[in-house]
Design an enzyme around this catalytic site. Structure first.
Site, short mmCIF file in Angstrom:
data_model
loop_
_atom_site.label_atom_id
_atom_site.label_comp_id
_atom_site.label_asym_id
_atom_site.label_seq_id
_atom_site.Cartn_x
_atom_site.Cartn_y
_atom_site.Cartn_z
N ARG A 121 -24.18 18.09 -2.82
CA ARG A 121 -23.97 18.82 -4.08
C ARG A 121 -25.03 19.94 -4.26
O ARG A 121 -25.52 20.17 -5.37
CB ARG A 121 -24.07 17.88 -5.29
CG ARG A 121 -23.02 16.83 -5.37
CD ARG A 121 -21.65 17.44 -5.67
NE ARG A 121 -20.73 16.45 -6.15
CZ ARG A 121 -20.06 15.61 -5.38
NH1 ARG A 121 -20.19 15.65 -4.07
NH2 ARG A 121 -19.24 14.72 -5.92
N SER A 143 -18.17 13.76 -12.41
CA SER A 143 -19.44 13.04 -12.30
C SER A 143 -20.49 13.76 -13.13
O SER A 143 -20.76 14.93 -12.88
CB SER A 143 -19.95 13.02 -10.86
OG SER A 143 -19.04 12.41 -10.00
N GLU A 184 -25.69 16.20 -12.71
CA GLU A 184 -25.08 17.14 -11.78
C GLU A 184 -24.52 18.31 -12.59
O GLU A 184 -24.47 19.44 -12.13
CB GLU A 184 -23.93 16.44 -11.03
CG GLU A 184 -23.38 17.31 -9.93
CD GLU A 184 -21.96 17.01 -9.50
OE1 GLU A 184 -21.41 15.95 -9.83
OE2 GLU A 184 -21.40 17.88 -8.83
N1 EPU Z 1 -19.36 1.93 -9.53
C1 EPU Z 1 -19.61 0.95 -10.46
N2 EPU Z 1 -19.25 1.18 -11.77
C2 EPU Z 1 -18.66 2.34 -12.14
C3 EPU Z 1 -18.43 3.35 -11.18
C4 EPU Z 1 -18.79 3.12 -9.86
O1 EPU Z 1 -20.12 -0.11 -10.16
O2 EPU Z 1 -18.35 2.47 -13.32
C5 EPU Z 1 -19.67 1.65 -8.12
C6 EPU Z 1 -18.38 1.39 -7.33
O3 EPU Z 1 -18.04 0.06 -7.35
C7 EPU Z 1 -18.73 1.83 -5.93
C8 EPU Z 1 -19.74 2.91 -6.17
O4 EPU Z 1 -20.20 2.80 -7.50
O5 EPU Z 1 -19.37 0.80 -5.24
C9 EPU Z 1 -19.21 4.30 -5.89
O6 EPU Z 1 -18.15 4.61 -6.78
P1 EPU Z 1 -17.01 5.66 -6.41
O7 EPU Z 1 -16.46 5.39 -5.07
O8 EPU Z 1 -16.09 5.71 -7.56
O9 EPU Z 1 -17.76 7.05 -6.22
P2 EPU Z 1 -19.01 7.68 -6.96
O10 EPU Z 1 -20.24 7.52 -6.15
O11 EPU Z 1 -19.04 7.15 -8.34
C10 EPU Z 1 -18.72 10.03 -5.82
C11 EPU Z 1 -18.66 11.47 -6.27
C12 EPU Z 1 -17.31 11.78 -6.89
C13 EPU Z 1 -16.26 11.54 -5.81
C14 EPU Z 1 -16.36 10.08 -5.33
C15 EPU Z 1 -15.44 9.82 -4.17
C16 EPU Z 1 -20.95 12.05 -6.87
C17 EPU Z 1 -21.91 12.35 -7.96
N3 EPU Z 1 -19.72 11.72 -7.25
O12 EPU Z 1 -18.59 9.23 -6.99
O13 EPU Z 1 -17.28 13.15 -7.26
O14 EPU Z 1 -14.95 11.80 -6.30
O15 EPU Z 1 -17.70 9.81 -4.87
O16 EPU Z 1 -15.94 10.44 -3.04
O17 EPU Z 1 -21.32 12.13 -5.70
C18 EPU Z 1 -17.45 14.73 -9.04
O18 EPU Z 1 -18.34 15.28 -8.38
O19 EPU Z 1 -17.10 15.16 -10.17
C19 EPU Z 1 -16.82 13.52 -8.53
C20 EPU Z 1 -15.92 12.85 -9.23
#
Ligand code: EPU
Length: 338
Positions: free
Chosen positions: A165, A237, A333
């Protein structure tokens, strides 16, 4: 080209903040932009301006007393066509997901995992948008810009200094260059990246993987977790996932055995901010008119009528609670615009 005073930004920020810009400039061509950059109007605002895309990663603290610029350049041209790949040169105002749809329709691979991300092409190259194991820098060939005197400068991928990012346009060169076009390299034979979460299972349920199936699966996953900004104001995010020392992570695991992580290198891991937010109890909770989304804690939402200050206050409270409990600092972010 259009130039407006006291212009409503409601349609230009996905958080749904009803704020105004003192001056708003919208242009279609690089020549219009260059002429404006040399004008007296721009000179008066030189030290107080922002360039926006679709406003999907911004939070306005209130009315903006400077100049807001926006491109509606939607050119798309094939600049090189080989048996292996095509180079596509795309205007900064092209809607990102329309570009992904174009690629998938033309059997061009590389951006299908980035389906349904809000925003425009120019911002994709500044933010290095990423999802489901792919970052846009994986397919960026070069980025065309103009500086604030209207001089053209082309950055090859290395000069963009991409990271998670992150890019040179957010750091050392922040506010100094305006992205006008991005040149992407799309492949004619796909290499599917399906190893994130349940993407593979969803795609393979449809049969042999295709670009269309990946686009469909990614869109469905996003729709199931992320609120639609047309219904509930948000900017995706809100925080980046913090990178911490592996030693600290291992120590935290003793009390928090379910804490997930992604390995960065031998000494560092990335921890999902959504997990941290949920485990300090903020998921689904509100502070005034701002709230933490109940299906994805990484997303802060405007329940209706929230001010930028309210959302910032909520973000601050969450960050403090996480620091108290885990000793980890999370950073937004989303760009705060004051
Ligand atoms: N998780 C929780 N609780 C929550 C949300 C997530 O425990 O409420 C845990 C999930 O269980 C999982 C982990 O966090 O183990 C990761 O969650 P997820 O796969 O939903 O992805 P993320 O890390 O929350 C990132 C990006 C997203 C992107 C997804 C998929 C960042 C800041 N965000 O989210 O990007 O869509 O991966 O690749 O890196 C964005 O930038 O606006 C965005 C949505």
């Amino acid at each position: 080209m259009k130039l407006y005073k006291d212009y409503s930004l409601l349609a230009h920020n996905t958080f749904g903040m009803d704020v105004k810009a003192a001056l708003f400039f919208e242009y279609e061509t690089v020549d219009e932009l260059r002429a404006f950059l040399l004008s007296d109007e721009f000179d008066k605002c030189r030290s107080h301006f922002i360039h926006i895309g679709s406003g999907s990663n911004l939070l306005f603290a209130g009315d903006y007393s400077g100049l807001v610029m926006h491109s509606v350049n939607c050119e798309l041209t094939v600049v090189e066509d080989t048996p292996e790949y095509q180079l596509l040169r795309v205007g900064s105002g092209y809607v990102w997901d329309d570009f992904v749809a174009y690629c998938v329709e033309h059997q061009l691979a590389g951006v299908e995992n980035l389906s349904a991300i809000p925003g425009e092409v120019g911002a994709s190259a500044v933010q290095n948008i990423g999802a489901y194991g792919v970052e846009v820098c994986d397919v960026i060939e070069r980025v065309e810009t103009v500086d604030l005197m209207g001089n053209v400068r082309v950055f090859d991928k290395a000069a963009c200094r991409y990271g998670y990012r992150d890019s040179v346009f957010k750091n050392e060169l922040k506010g100094q260059y305006i992205v006008t076009h991005v040149v992407y390299r799309l492949m004619k034979s796909p290499t599917f990246k399906l190893d994130y979460g349940d993407l593979r299972a969803r795609v393979e349920a449809e049969g042999v993987p295709t670009l269309q199936a990946v686009r469909g699966a990614v869109t469905a996953i996003r729709d199931s977790k992320l609120p639609n900004p047309k219904e509930l104001g948000n900017a995706g995010s809100f925080f980046t996932n913090p990178v911490i020392e592996r030693k600290q992570y291992e120590a935290l695991l003793a009390d928090n055995p379910t804490m997930p992580s992604y390995s960065i290198d031998d000494d560092h891991v990335k921890v999902p901010a959504g997990w941290l937010i949920e485990h300090v109890g903020w998921k689904g909770q509100a502070l005034g008119h701002a709230a933490v989304h109940d299906r994805q804690a990484l997303v802060l939402v405007n329940k209706g009528g929230a001010t930028g200050a309210e959302v910032m206050a909520l973000a601050q409270r969450i960050s403090e609670d996480i620091y108290q409990k885990f000793g980890i600092r999370i950073v937004p972010e989303v760009n705060y615009i004051v």
